[in-house]
Scaffold this motif. Structure first.
Motif, PDB file in Angstrom:
ATOM      1  N   ARG A  32       0.683  -1.333   0.047  1.00  0.00           N
ATOM      2  CA  ARG A  32      -0.091   0.060   0.023  1.00  0.00           C
ATOM      3  C   ARG A  32       0.846   1.351  -0.064  1.00  0.00           C
ATOM      4  O   ARG A  32       0.178   2.489   0.080  1.00  0.00           O
ATOM      5  CB  ARG A  32      -0.905  -0.094   1.209  1.00  0.00           C
ATOM      6  CG  ARG A  32      -2.074  -1.052   0.835  1.00  0.00           C
ATOM      7  CD  ARG A  32      -3.027  -1.271   2.207  1.00  0.00           C
ATOM      8  NE  ARG A  32      -2.589  -2.231   2.964  1.00  0.00           N
ATOM      9  CZ  ARG A  32      -2.724  -2.499   4.401  1.00  0.00           C
ATOM     10  NH1 ARG A  32      -3.876  -1.759   4.642  1.00  0.00           N
ATOM     11  NH2 ARG A  32      -2.324  -3.572   4.815  1.00  0.00           N
ATOM     12  N   ASN A  72     -12.219   2.315   3.441  1.00  0.00           N
ATOM     13  CA  ASN A  72     -12.004   2.457   2.203  1.00  0.00           C
ATOM     14  C   ASN A  72     -11.518   3.650   1.599  1.00  0.00           C
ATOM     15  O   ASN A  72     -11.932   4.920   2.477  1.00  0.00           O
ATOM     16  CB  ASN A  72     -13.133   2.076   1.331  1.00  0.00           C
ATOM     17  CG  ASN A  72     -13.070   0.688   1.225  1.00  0.00           C
ATOM     18  OD1 ASN A  72     -11.870  -0.216   1.234  1.00  0.00           O
ATOM     19  ND2 ASN A  72     -14.311   0.071   1.254  1.00  0.00           N
ATOM     20  N   LYS A  83     -13.098   9.646   0.624  1.00  0.00           N
ATOM     21  CA  LYS A  83     -13.110   8.656   1.587  1.00  0.00           C
ATOM     22  C   LYS A  83     -14.298   8.149   1.967  1.00  0.00           C
ATOM     23  O   LYS A  83     -15.618   8.777   1.447  1.00  0.00           O
ATOM     24  CB  LYS A  83     -12.476   9.567   2.859  1.00  0.00           C
ATOM     25  CG  LYS A  83     -10.990  10.074   2.251  1.00  0.00           C
ATOM     26  CD  LYS A  83     -10.419  10.888   3.716  1.00  0.00           C
ATOM     27  CE  LYS A  83      -9.374  11.704   3.353  1.00  0.00           C
ATOM     28  NZ  LYS A  83      -8.850  12.538   4.198  1.00  0.00           N
ATOM     29  N   SER A 134     -15.899   6.816  -1.100  1.00  0.00           N
ATOM     30  CA  SER A 134     -14.884   5.900  -1.733  1.00  0.00           C
ATOM     31  C   SER A 134     -15.440   4.466  -1.902  1.00  0.00           C
ATOM     32  O   SER A 134     -15.367   3.705  -2.791  1.00  0.00           O
ATOM     33  CB  SER A 134     -13.433   5.692  -0.882  1.00  0.00           C
ATOM     34  OG  SER A 134     -13.632   5.183   0.145  1.00  0.00           O
ATOM     35  N   ASN A 135     -16.595   4.206  -1.088  1.00  0.00           N
ATOM     36  CA  ASN A 135     -17.256   2.819  -1.280  1.00  0.00           C
ATOM     37  C   ASN A 135     -18.005   2.963  -2.533  1.00  0.00           C
ATOM     38  O   ASN A 135     -18.080   1.708  -3.262  1.00  0.00           O
ATOM     39  CB  ASN A 135     -18.138   2.759  -0.279  1.00  0.00           C
ATOM     40  CG  ASN A 135     -17.568   2.143   1.105  1.00  0.00           C
ATOM     41  OD1 ASN A 135     -16.398   1.931   1.268  1.00  0.00           O
ATOM     42  ND2 ASN A 135     -18.152   2.540   2.265  1.00  0.00           N
ATOM     43  N   MET A 191     -16.352   2.029  -5.989  1.00  0.00           N
ATOM     44  CA  MET A 191     -16.331   0.681  -6.482  1.00  0.00           C
ATOM     45  C   MET A 191     -17.545   0.099  -7.477  1.00  0.00           C
ATOM     46  O   MET A 191     -17.074  -0.663  -8.247  1.00  0.00           O
ATOM     47  CB  MET A 191     -16.407  -0.739  -5.158  1.00  0.00           C
ATOM     48  CG  MET A 191     -14.965  -0.171  -4.470  1.00  0.00           C
ATOM     49  SD  MET A 191     -14.759  -1.434  -3.089  1.00  0.00           S
ATOM     50  CE  MET A 191     -15.624  -0.808  -1.833  1.00  0.00           C
ATOM     51  N   VAL A 226      -8.639   2.782  -6.455  1.00  0.00           N
ATOM     52  CA  VAL A 226      -9.547   2.769  -5.506  1.00  0.00           C
ATOM     53  C   VAL A 226      -8.961   1.280  -4.757  1.00  0.00           C
ATOM     54  O   VAL A 226      -9.145   0.311  -5.343  1.00  0.00           O
ATOM     55  CB  VAL A 226     -10.923   2.277  -6.476  1.00  0.00           C
ATOM     56  CG1 VAL A 226     -11.948   2.032  -5.653  1.00  0.00           C
ATOM     57  CG2 VAL A 226     -11.162   3.275  -7.262  1.00  0.00           C
ATOM     58  N   TRP A 227      -8.765   1.550  -3.658  1.00  0.00           N
ATOM     59  CA  TRP A 227      -8.134   0.744  -2.699  1.00  0.00           C
ATOM     60  C   TRP A 227      -9.005  -0.573  -2.351  1.00  0.00           C
ATOM     61  O   TRP A 227      -8.714  -1.719  -2.032  1.00  0.00           O
ATOM     62  CB  TRP A 227      -7.446   1.299  -1.455  1.00  0.00           C
ATOM     63  CG  TRP A 227      -6.171   1.922  -1.934  1.00  0.00           C
ATOM     64  CD1 TRP A 227      -5.886   3.207  -2.100  1.00  0.00           C
ATOM     65  CD2 TRP A 227      -4.856   1.331  -2.018  1.00  0.00           C
ATOM     66  NE1 TRP A 227      -4.719   3.427  -2.431  1.00  0.00           N
ATOM     67  CE2 TRP A 227      -3.995   2.186  -2.488  1.00  0.00           C
ATOM     68  CE3 TRP A 227      -4.423   0.089  -1.952  1.00  0.00           C
ATOM     69  CZ2 TRP A 227      -2.654   2.059  -2.814  1.00  0.00           C
ATOM     70  CZ3 TRP A 227      -3.128  -0.178  -2.369  1.00  0.00           C
ATOM     71  CH2 TRP A 227      -2.123   0.670  -2.639  1.00  0.00           C
ATOM     72  N   GLY A 228     -10.296  -0.251  -2.149  1.00  0.00           N
ATOM     73  CA  GLY A 228     -11.304  -1.308  -2.074  1.00  0.00           C
ATOM     74  C   GLY A 228     -11.469  -2.319  -3.061  1.00  0.00           C
ATOM     75  O   GLY A 228     -12.040  -3.469  -2.647  1.00  0.00           O
ATOM     76  N   GLU A 229     -10.921  -1.975  -4.147  1.00  0.00           N
ATOM     77  CA  GLU A 229     -10.987  -3.295  -5.124  1.00  0.00           C
ATOM     78  C   GLU A 229      -9.592  -3.704  -5.491  1.00  0.00           C
ATOM     79  O   GLU A 229      -9.248  -4.644  -6.548  1.00  0.00           O
ATOM     80  CB  GLU A 229     -11.512  -2.690  -6.494  1.00  0.00           C
ATOM     81  CG  GLU A 229     -10.840  -1.599  -7.331  1.00  0.00           C
ATOM     82  CD  GLU A 229     -11.709  -0.898  -8.533  1.00  0.00           C
ATOM     83  OE1 GLU A 229     -12.727  -0.988  -8.459  1.00  0.00           O
ATOM     84  OE2 GLU A 229     -10.937  -0.312  -9.358  1.00  0.00           O
ATOM     85  N   TYR A 287      -9.086  -3.185   0.742  1.00  0.00           N
ATOM     86  CA  TYR A 287      -9.342  -1.892   1.574  1.00  0.00           C
ATOM     87  C   TYR A 287      -8.043  -1.041   1.643  1.00  0.00           C
ATOM     88  O   TYR A 287      -7.000  -1.379   1.286  1.00  0.00           O
ATOM     89  CB  TYR A 287      -9.886  -2.405   3.075  1.00  0.00           C
ATOM     90  CG  TYR A 287      -8.902  -2.793   3.989  1.00  0.00           C
ATOM     91  CD1 TYR A 287      -7.738  -3.117   3.715  1.00  0.00           C
ATOM     92  CD2 TYR A 287      -9.331  -2.914   5.366  1.00  0.00           C
ATOM     93  CE1 TYR A 287      -6.789  -3.710   4.751  1.00  0.00           C
ATOM     94  CE2 TYR A 287      -8.584  -3.505   6.345  1.00  0.00           C
ATOM     95  CZ  TYR A 287      -7.213  -3.686   6.068  1.00  0.00           C
ATOM     96  OH  TYR A 287      -6.414  -3.869   7.302  1.00  0.00           O
ATOM     97  N   ALA A 288      -8.248   0.155   2.330  1.00  0.00           N
ATOM     98  CA  ALA A 288      -7.225   1.057   2.565  1.00  0.00           C
ATOM     99  C   ALA A 288      -6.591   0.582   3.695  1.00  0.00           C
ATOM    100  O   ALA A 288      -5.444   0.479   4.070  1.00  0.00           O
ATOM    101  CB  ALA A 288      -7.789   2.417   2.651  1.00  0.00           C
TER     102      ALA A 288
END
Ligand code: FAD
Length: 489
Positions: A80, A335, A384, A388-389, A392, A425-428, A434-435
């Motif tokens: 990350r 996320n 955030k 950010s959710n 996705m 996009v860290w959630g994906e 996730y972040a």
């Protein structure tokens, strides 16, 4: 669970294997602990993941003479800590993961100094910044905060009188009185542990403050839909990571994991995905896949540094204690997404602004190269929480349109200068999901203590298994802590 033993037997067995009774959380490791002076019996250690936790654990164990191998699914180290490069003009780059290094993060600073990496301030001190609250723009400078009267939120006259300094400290008096050491894994002390069931807004009401105080102090983080974060997690953050000046590494933050990976050399196996982890009384067997081919690797002990969403899905042959499994399944996750946009002109400077802003959407905006004298540059929208959710389920075009709208709302005129963009996009992200971890209501007392505990011969590191969720500091501290655990056998 293995076919031959049931869970109760396994818990007993794993206590025997590890030599520790799993009733008490492990102590967080202080940077002044000279644990590397005692050399344990050399062991074959397999480290899962070459992020900051895996790299630091590998480095310390190798120095002590243990036989170390690091398995990494991606073609690069750093996880990350990721700098987007080679996609912008004029050699521009952007950190789309870890961006800011607080000066009081001693573990991170230790490794930054080791490699002689140069740091510069993350935040500008010149020109004005903006807050956007309920649609109103409030301009202020680093040396002169705006009056609280300017903010269209419901504060009491006493709260307005406190100013930013008072508003950032007085609501926390009930916690500060018995704070102890928030860096300890056993924190919070009993005297304040009951607050873990309250979100920040609930806590403010409990302490007879207006909930709108949260709207101001959490600008850029919390939107009107609120956050489940425990006030205990927030207070820990404020104590350990806020207040100190923040820096960035000249040339990009990925220079740190790159330097570490370079030193570790061929002990890191890239492009190798961990599929399955199994243990018995004598060792651990890890099944990996590389270019479609499966093999097994045996080791005396394993350090697993995978993020919580990866841990949830990983096939550990169900060998975890109930408390550990519940903690992995139920610990809060957060996320984040970041859109970095290249612009032909950093046009906000013409208005005497420095390109930094925080809104109640919740978005932070910054100029990642504010120190540059060049006309061309970048603007980043840091998206955030709920927004950010929702990224996705959006197309690339929708994400860009959302980010542009946010930047335009704060610094109008973006379309005249926009040249291109990249969104992370860290959630994906398949290697993180996730972040970072976050202590939601009750998580800090009910789950966090169990995330760092070993399960037999499997040890755990990573930001989620530390006091510093969402920070490089937590990854490195936990990597050293897990290395110490192994070295003590
Ligand atoms: C958007 C964002 C902003 C952040 N901002 C900051 C900041 O400003 N300052 C700061 O200090 N920190 C920040 N952080 C947090 C920091 O980046 C992390 O805490 C830290 O990098 C986590 O390191 P780790 O080793 O625990 O995990 P990771 O970096 O996730 O490392 C785990 C490694 O395991 C690998 N892996 C996963 N699954 C498998 C598998 N099945 N097989 C093999 N390998 C696998 C991954 O590829 C990865 O390399 C931010 C993070 C994000 C996402």
């Amino acid at each position: 669970m293995s076919n031959s033993i049931n869970r109760r037997d396994f818990i007993r067995l794993s206590s025997l294997i590890s030599g520790v009774l799993m009733t008490k959380p492990l102590e967080a490791l202080s940077i002044s602990d000279p644990w590397q002076k005692s050399i344990g019996t050399p062991q074959k250690v397999l480290i899962l993941g070459a992020g900051m936790a895996g790299l630091s654990a590998g480095m310390e164990l190798q120095k002590l003479g243990h036989q170390v191998e690091i398995i990494e699914g991606q073609m690069r180290a750093g996880g990350r800590v990721f700098t987007a490069r080679n996609m912008f003009a004029d050699g521009l780059f952007a950190d789309v993961g870890a961006a800011r290094i607080p000066e009081n993060h001693d573990w991170t600073m230790k490794y930054v100094k080791k490699y002689g990496l140069q740091l510069i301030p993350f935040n500008p001190t010149e020109n004005d910044l903006l807050h956007v609250v309920n649609g109103k723009k409030i301009r202020y400078s680093a040396s002169k905060p705006a009056s609280l009267k300017e903010y269209p939120v419901s504060l009491s006259p006493q709260e307005i009188e406190m100013g930013w300094a008072g508003l950032s400290s007085k609501p926390f008096n009930a916690l500060t009185a018995n704070v102890g050491n928030p860096a300890e894994s056993t924190w919070p002390p009993q005297s304040i542990a009951h607050f873990d069931k309250l979100s920040f807004k609930e806590y403010l009401i409990d302490q007879k403050f207006s909930p709108a105080v949260a709207d101001l102090l959490m600008l850029g983080w919390e939107d009107k839909r609120g956050m489940d974060m425990s006030v205990i997690e927030l207070f820990r953050e404020l104590n350990l990571s806020f207040g100190a000046p923040r820096n960035k590494i000249v040339g990009g933050n990925d220079l740190l994991p790159r330097a570490m990976a370079n030193e570790l050399g061929s002990i890191i196996q890239y492009n190798t995905k961990v599929i399955r982890v199994e243990q018995n009384e004598t060792g651990v067997t890890v099944t990996v896949s590389r270019e479609g081919e499966r093999t097994t690797i045996k080791a005396d002990r394993v350090i697993c540094t995978f993020a919580l969403p990866i841990l949830k899905k990983m096939d550990f042959v169900k060998t975890f204690s109930k408390r550990k499994q519940v903690a992995i399944d139920e610990m809060g996750i957060f996320n984040l997404a970041r859109t970095v946009m290249q612009v032909s002109d950093r046009y906000w400077k013409k208005e005497g602004l420095n390109g930094f802003a925080a809104t109640d959407q919740p978005i932070e905006i910054w100029d990642p190269h504010f120190e540059s004298k060049a006309k061309r540059g970048m603007i980043a929208a840091y998206v955030k929480n709920t927004d950010s959710n929702s990224f996705m389920s959006m197309s690339e075009a929708e994400r860009l349109s959302f980010s542009k709208k946010q930047v335009n709302g704060v610094f109008p005129g973006l379309d005249n200068y926009f040249e291109g963009s990249y969104t992370k996009v860290w959630g994906e992200d398949p290697w993180a999901g996730y972040a970072h971890a976050i202590g939601n209501r009750t998580n800090m007392t009910e789950h966090l203590p169990f995330l760092s505990q070993p399960e037999g011969r499997i040890h755990f590191a990573g930001e989620h298994a530390s006091a510093y969720h969402g920070w490089i500091q937590g990854a490195i501290e936990s990597g050293n802590r897990a290395a110490k655990e192994i070295n003590s056998f």
